[in-house]
Write a protein that holds these residues in place. Structure first.
Motif, PDB file in Angstrom:
ATOM      1  N   MET A   1      51.261   2.845  53.943  1.00  0.00           N
ATOM      2  CA  MET A   1      50.713   3.083  55.279  1.00  0.00           C
ATOM      3  C   MET A   1      51.041   1.914  56.207  1.00  0.00           C
ATOM      4  SD  MET A   1      49.102   6.051  55.497  1.00  0.00           S
ATOM      5  CE  MET A   1      47.589   6.069  56.462  1.00  0.00           C
ATOM      6  N   ALA A   2      50.961   0.700  55.681  1.00  0.00           N
ATOM      7  CA  ALA A   2      51.334  -0.467  56.491  1.00  0.00           C
ATOM      8  C   ALA A   2      52.814  -0.435  56.831  1.00  0.00           C
ATOM      9  CB  ALA A   2      50.987  -1.751  55.747  1.00  0.00           C
ATOM     10  N   GLY A   3      53.627   0.117  55.909  1.00  0.00           N
ATOM     11  CA  GLY A   3      55.042   0.268  56.206  1.00  0.00           C
ATOM     12  C   GLY A   3      55.280   1.138  57.421  1.00  0.00           C
ATOM     13  N   ALA A   4      54.440   2.170  57.584  1.00  0.00           N
ATOM     14  CA  ALA A   4      54.557   3.041  58.763  1.00  0.00           C
ATOM     15  C   ALA A   4      54.225   2.282  60.040  1.00  0.00           C
ATOM     16  CB  ALA A   4      53.634   4.245  58.612  1.00  0.00           C
ATOM     17  N   VAL A   5      53.337   1.286  59.939  1.00  0.00           N
ATOM     18  CA  VAL A   5      53.013   0.461  61.100  1.00  0.00           C
ATOM     19  C   VAL A   5      54.160  -0.487  61.427  1.00  0.00           C
ATOM     20  CG1 VAL A   5      51.429  -1.280  62.014  1.00  0.00           C
ATOM     21  CG2 VAL A   5      50.538   0.598  60.655  1.00  0.00           C
ATOM     22  N   GLY A   6      54.784  -1.054  60.382  1.00  0.00           N
ATOM     23  CA  GLY A   6      55.795  -2.072  60.596  1.00  0.00           C
ATOM     24  C   GLY A   6      57.175  -1.556  60.917  1.00  0.00           C
ATOM     25  N   LEU A   7      57.521  -0.349  60.451  1.00  0.00           N
ATOM     26  CA  LEU A   7      58.871   0.173  60.632  1.00  0.00           C
ATOM     27  C   LEU A   7      59.380   0.172  62.077  1.00  0.00           C
ATOM     28  CD1 LEU A   7      59.301   3.214  58.208  1.00  0.00           C
ATOM     29  CD2 LEU A   7      60.528   1.053  58.186  1.00  0.00           C
ATOM     30  N   PRO A   8      58.559   0.573  63.063  1.00  0.00           N
ATOM     31  CA  PRO A   8      59.099   0.667  64.428  1.00  0.00           C
ATOM     32  C   PRO A   8      59.749  -0.596  64.963  1.00  0.00           C
ATOM     33  CG  PRO A   8      57.032   1.850  64.295  1.00  0.00           C
ATOM     34  CD  PRO A   8      57.202   1.133  62.984  1.00  0.00           C
ATOM     35  N   GLY A   9      59.426  -1.761  64.398  1.00  0.00           N
ATOM     36  CA  GLY A   9      60.077  -2.982  64.845  1.00  0.00           C
ATOM     37  C   GLY A   9      61.586  -2.950  64.657  1.00  0.00           C
ATOM     38  N   ALA A  10      62.064  -2.186  63.663  1.00  0.00           N
ATOM     39  CA  ALA A  10      63.502  -2.064  63.423  1.00  0.00           C
ATOM     40  C   ALA A  10      64.139  -0.985  64.289  1.00  0.00           C
ATOM     41  CB  ALA A  10      63.753  -1.746  61.943  1.00  0.00           C
ATOM     42  N   PHE A  11      63.335  -0.235  65.051  1.00  0.00           N
ATOM     43  CA  PHE A  11      63.840   0.918  65.783  1.00  0.00           C
ATOM     44  C   PHE A  11      64.000   0.665  67.282  1.00  0.00           C
ATOM     45  CE2 PHE A  11      62.485   2.587  61.838  1.00  0.00           C
ATOM     46  CZ  PHE A  11      63.136   3.790  61.623  1.00  0.00           C
ATOM     47  N   ILE A  12      63.581  -0.502  67.760  1.00  0.00           N
ATOM     48  CA  ILE A  12      63.641  -0.771  69.199  1.00  0.00           C
ATOM     49  C   ILE A  12      65.075  -0.669  69.717  1.00  0.00           C
ATOM     50  CG2 ILE A  12      63.330  -2.534  70.972  1.00  0.00           C
ATOM     51  CD1 ILE A  12      60.868  -3.498  69.495  1.00  0.00           C
ATOM     52  N   ILE A  13      65.997  -1.321  69.040  1.00  0.00           N
ATOM     53  CA  ILE A  13      67.395  -1.323  69.510  1.00  0.00           C
ATOM     54  C   ILE A  13      68.030   0.063  69.407  1.00  0.00           C
ATOM     55  CG2 ILE A  13      69.684  -2.286  69.093  1.00  0.00           C
ATOM     56  CD1 ILE A  13      68.302  -4.923  68.323  1.00  0.00           C
ATOM     57  N   PRO A  14      67.955   0.770  68.250  1.00  0.00           N
ATOM     58  CA  PRO A  14      68.594   2.102  68.196  1.00  0.00           C
ATOM     59  C   PRO A  14      67.969   3.121  69.150  1.00  0.00           C
ATOM     60  CG  PRO A  14      67.384   1.647  66.171  1.00  0.00           C
ATOM     61  CD  PRO A  14      67.478   0.363  66.919  1.00  0.00           C
ATOM     62  N   LEU A  15      66.672   3.069  69.365  1.00  0.00           N
ATOM     63  CA  LEU A  15      66.044   3.989  70.315  1.00  0.00           C
ATOM     64  C   LEU A  15      66.505   3.693  71.739  1.00  0.00           C
ATOM     65  CD1 LEU A  15      62.349   4.224  69.016  1.00  0.00           C
ATOM     66  CD2 LEU A  15      64.149   5.931  68.798  1.00  0.00           C
ATOM     67  N   SER A  16      66.626   2.406  72.053  1.00  0.00           N
ATOM     68  CA  SER A  16      67.095   2.030  73.384  1.00  0.00           C
ATOM     69  C   SER A  16      68.525   2.519  73.622  1.00  0.00           C
ATOM     70  CB  SER A  16      67.019   0.511  73.547  1.00  0.00           C
ATOM     71  OG  SER A  16      67.463   0.117  74.816  1.00  0.00           O
ATOM     72  N   LYS A  17      69.367   2.406  72.585  1.00  0.00           N
ATOM     73  CA  LYS A  17      70.754   2.851  72.718  1.00  0.00           C
ATOM     74  C   LYS A  17      70.855   4.366  72.865  1.00  0.00           C
ATOM     75  CE  LYS A  17      72.954  -0.995  70.254  1.00  0.00           C
ATOM     76  NZ  LYS A  17      73.731  -1.392  69.040  1.00  0.00           N
ATOM     77  N   GLU A  18      70.061   5.106  72.079  1.00  0.00           N
ATOM     78  CA  GLU A  18      70.185   6.563  72.096  1.00  0.00           C
ATOM     79  C   GLU A  18      69.559   7.202  73.328  1.00  0.00           C
ATOM     80  OE1 GLU A  18      68.886  10.466  69.429  1.00  0.00           O
ATOM     81  OE2 GLU A  18      69.363   8.577  68.437  1.00  0.00           O
ATOM     82  N   PHE A  19      68.368   6.711  73.721  1.00  0.00           N
ATOM     83  CA  PHE A  19      67.635   7.389  74.789  1.00  0.00           C
ATOM     84  C   PHE A  19      67.639   6.633  76.121  1.00  0.00           C
ATOM     85  CE2 PHE A  19      65.502   8.760  70.793  1.00  0.00           C
ATOM     86  CZ  PHE A  19      65.816  10.109  70.858  1.00  0.00           C
ATOM     87  N   GLY A  20      68.091   5.374  76.113  1.00  0.00           N
ATOM     88  CA  GLY A  20      68.120   4.602  77.349  1.00  0.00           C
ATOM     89  C   GLY A  20      66.780   4.009  77.739  1.00  0.00           C
ATOM     90  N   TRP A  21      65.794   4.015  76.844  1.00  0.00           N
ATOM     91  CA  TRP A  21      64.488   3.413  77.138  1.00  0.00           C
ATOM     92  C   TRP A  21      64.620   1.894  77.062  1.00  0.00           C
ATOM     93  CZ3 TRP A  21      62.287   6.870  72.723  1.00  0.00           C
ATOM     94  CH2 TRP A  21      62.296   8.211  73.135  1.00  0.00           C
ATOM     95  N   ASP A  22      63.980   1.175  77.990  1.00  0.00           N
ATOM     96  CA  ASP A  22      64.060  -0.286  77.923  1.00  0.00           C
ATOM     97  C   ASP A  22      63.007  -0.837  76.964  1.00  0.00           C
ATOM     98  OD1 ASP A  22      61.581  -0.664  79.313  1.00  0.00           O
ATOM     99  OD2 ASP A  22      62.608  -0.481  81.238  1.00  0.00           O
TER     100      ASP A  22
ATOM    101  N   SER B   1      49.421 -13.348  67.120  1.00  0.00           N
ATOM    102  CA  SER B   1      50.468 -14.217  66.576  1.00  0.00           C
ATOM    103  C   SER B   1      51.149 -13.653  65.337  1.00  0.00           C
ATOM    104  CB  SER B   1      49.870 -15.594  66.242  1.00  0.00           C
ATOM    105  OG  SER B   1      48.786 -15.463  65.336  1.00  0.00           O
ATOM    106  N   THR B   2      50.794 -12.431  64.912  1.00  0.00           N
ATOM    107  CA  THR B   2      51.425 -11.870  63.710  1.00  0.00           C
ATOM    108  C   THR B   2      52.091 -10.531  64.023  1.00  0.00           C
ATOM    109  OG1 THR B   2      49.253 -11.001  63.028  1.00  0.00           O
ATOM    110  CG2 THR B   2      49.975 -13.091  62.052  1.00  0.00           C
ATOM    111  N   ASN B   3      51.411  -9.421  63.660  1.00  0.00           N
ATOM    112  CA  ASN B   3      52.106  -8.133  63.755  1.00  0.00           C
ATOM    113  C   ASN B   3      52.396  -7.698  65.186  1.00  0.00           C
ATOM    114  OD1 ASN B   3      49.391  -7.700  64.189  1.00  0.00           O
ATOM    115  ND2 ASN B   3      49.207  -5.972  62.798  1.00  0.00           N
ATOM    116  N   GLY B   4      51.607  -8.153  66.148  1.00  0.00           N
ATOM    117  CA  GLY B   4      51.892  -7.781  67.521  1.00  0.00           C
ATOM    118  C   GLY B   4      53.153  -8.426  68.060  1.00  0.00           C
ATOM    119  N   LEU B   5      53.426  -9.650  67.663  1.00  0.00           N
ATOM    120  CA  LEU B   5      54.560 -10.398  68.204  1.00  0.00           C
ATOM    121  C   LEU B   5      55.726 -10.441  67.224  1.00  0.00           C
ATOM    122  CD1 LEU B   5      55.639 -12.188  70.515  1.00  0.00           C
ATOM    123  CD2 LEU B   5      54.680 -14.154  69.293  1.00  0.00           C
ATOM    124  N   VAL B   6      55.511 -11.054  66.069  1.00  0.00           N
ATOM    125  CA  VAL B   6      56.610 -11.282  65.132  1.00  0.00           C
ATOM    126  C   VAL B   6      57.101  -9.965  64.529  1.00  0.00           C
ATOM    127  CG1 VAL B   6      57.263 -12.412  62.972  1.00  0.00           C
ATOM    128  CG2 VAL B   6      55.860 -13.628  64.644  1.00  0.00           C
TER     129      VAL B   6
END
Length: 433
Positions: free
Chosen positions: A32-53, A257-262
């Motif tokens: 379940m924590a993995g589901a929380v953390g995964l989106p950090g790896a998706f910022i760049i590909p989502l930005s490239k595909e959909f144009g979201w900043d 200083s943890t999951n919100g930022l890093v």
């Protein structure tokens, strides 16, 4: 019931069923924590595909992190009324639906719906509140160690899946990268249905560490009334005690200083300095490994050392590491040093915070009150997720966000030493000693 039969068989061999409950909760918390953390790896590909900043994507991440914490106190009340097994299964089903639904998303509002609302609500129904409830119900001895183990699952799960997800994203796209998490959540839900028992008395046992001649404690009747009002009632009582505000304030900074930022912005921050996304995710995974050891060690220490002093050192050292990170030049050596130093302290703050909350507010109210303390943690995380995105979008760098978080950690270190030194904190001081 499988749990009762297995508990009886293990008891004859001298193994307490509480460890099976912990193993089941550990795996569930990890995925379940993995589901929380995964989106950090998706910022760049989502930005490239959909144009979201970055600011737009970070806004959805902020909603997810805020709900992850704000559901905590209501989750505790719901677990008391409907049972941990039922709430955990519902949470897993909601997260599964959110991840699965996102495979077909094409619009920004769908990102908010699936990754913001559904995953935020689902993960928030369990989160660290479940750690406090299960450890308190099932263990009298070694409770600090158990809190450390389960907390390590929550913290480590947010990091260790990232390298694998990043490799899948680079090779097959971000949609396929979600499939392993979907499979893991389905397996965790099956384990909860088959193995999780509500309390030791549910399988004819005493809590681990209770005397053999102690009477079995029957399960209390489900609390009457509205769970939401019960949660707010606990907040009203706790808010009159200064220790609550010190714990909540320091935990707010912990989230900042943890999951919100890093967790959210570390990968794109490293990419800005020329590091590949997979390599940056590997650094986060290294943090997860060291966090696992650090959090369990923290649980062990919280049974033996003044919890206020532990929190002082944890926050102080974390703050210094965050202030230093932008000056590390992002070399392999510099990031490795940061990963070890920062990783050992990632969520080592949880065991002493749970210990202090349980000592001040008592066993029966510990889950509800810690739910509110954890809510402050995730509000801090949401602010950091949004603030990091705004810093990158408008200042063109993440560095100021890391400096602010580091300075805030030094403030949290001071807060920690103040717990128990004012009125209403006598119990805290005694417990810490």
């Amino acid at each position: 019931m499988l749990a009762a039969s297995l508990a009886s068989a293990l008891s004859r061999r001298g193994v307490h069923y509480g460890w099976i409950v912990i193993a089941t909760a550990f795996f569930s918390s990890l995925v379940m924590a993995g589901a929380v953390g995964l989106p950090g790896a998706f910022i760049i590909p989502l930005s490239k595909e959909f144009g979201w900043d970055t600011a737009q994507i970070s806004s959805a991440m902020a909603v997810r992190l805020a709900l992850f914490g704000l559901m905590g106190p209501f989750s505790a009340a719901l677990i008391e009324k409907y049972g941990a097994r039922n709430i955990m299964f519902c949470a897993q089903a909601l997260v599964f639906a959110g991840l699965g639904g996102s495979l077909a998303m094409t619009s920004l509002w769908q990102l908010f719906l699936f990754w913001g609302l559904m995953i935020g609500f689902g993960t928030g129904l369990t989160a660290l509140v479940l750690v406090a409830i299960i450890s308190t119900r099932w263990f009298t001895e070694k409770r600090g160690l158990v809190v450390g183990i389960l907390t390590a699952a929550v913290a480590t799960g947010q990091l260790v899946f990232l390298p694998f997800a990043s490799m899948l994203i680079e090779s097959y796209g971000w949609r396929l990268a979600l499939v392993p998490s979907l499979v893991a959540i389905a397996l965790a839900a099956l384990g909860v249905l088959l193995l999780l028992a509500e309390r030791p008395s549910s399988v004819g046992l005493r809590a681990y560490g209770e005397k053999a001649d102690a009477p079995l404690q029957p399960a209390p009747a489900a609390p009457a009334g509205n769970p939401v009002m019960r949660a707010f009632g606990a907040l009203g009582e706790a808010s009159r005690i200064p220790a609550f505000w010190l714990l909540a304030g320091s935990f707010f900074i912990c989230g900042l200083s943890t999951n919100g930022l890093v967790q959210t912005h570390f990968i794109p921050f490293c990419v800005d300095y020329g590091l590949q996304a997979v390599a940056a995710a590997s650094v986060l995974a290294m943090m997860g490994v060291f966090d696992f050891a650090g959090t369990i060690a923290s649980g062990y220490l919280s049974d033996r050392v003044d919890s206020r002093k532990l929190l002082f050192w944890y926050y102080g050292l974390r703050g210094l590491s965050l202030i230093w990170l932008p000056f590390s030049t992002f070399t392999v050596y510099g990031l490795s040093v940061f990963a070890i130093f920062y990783g050992l302290d990632w969520i080592a703050t949880v065991p002493p915070t749970v210990k202090l909350a349980g000592s001040v507010f008592g066993r029966e109210k510990a889950g509800l009150v810690f739910g509110w303390i954890f809510a402050s943690h995730q509000i801090g995380a949401a602010i950091a997720a949004l603030g990091g995105g705004l810093s990158k979008t408008y200042l063109l760098t993440y560095a100021p966000a890391f400096w602010v978080a580091g300075a805030a950690c030094l403030l949290a270190a001071a807060f920690s030493l103040m717990i128990g030194r004012r009125s209403g904190g006598a119990q805290t001081a005694a417990a810490a000693a």
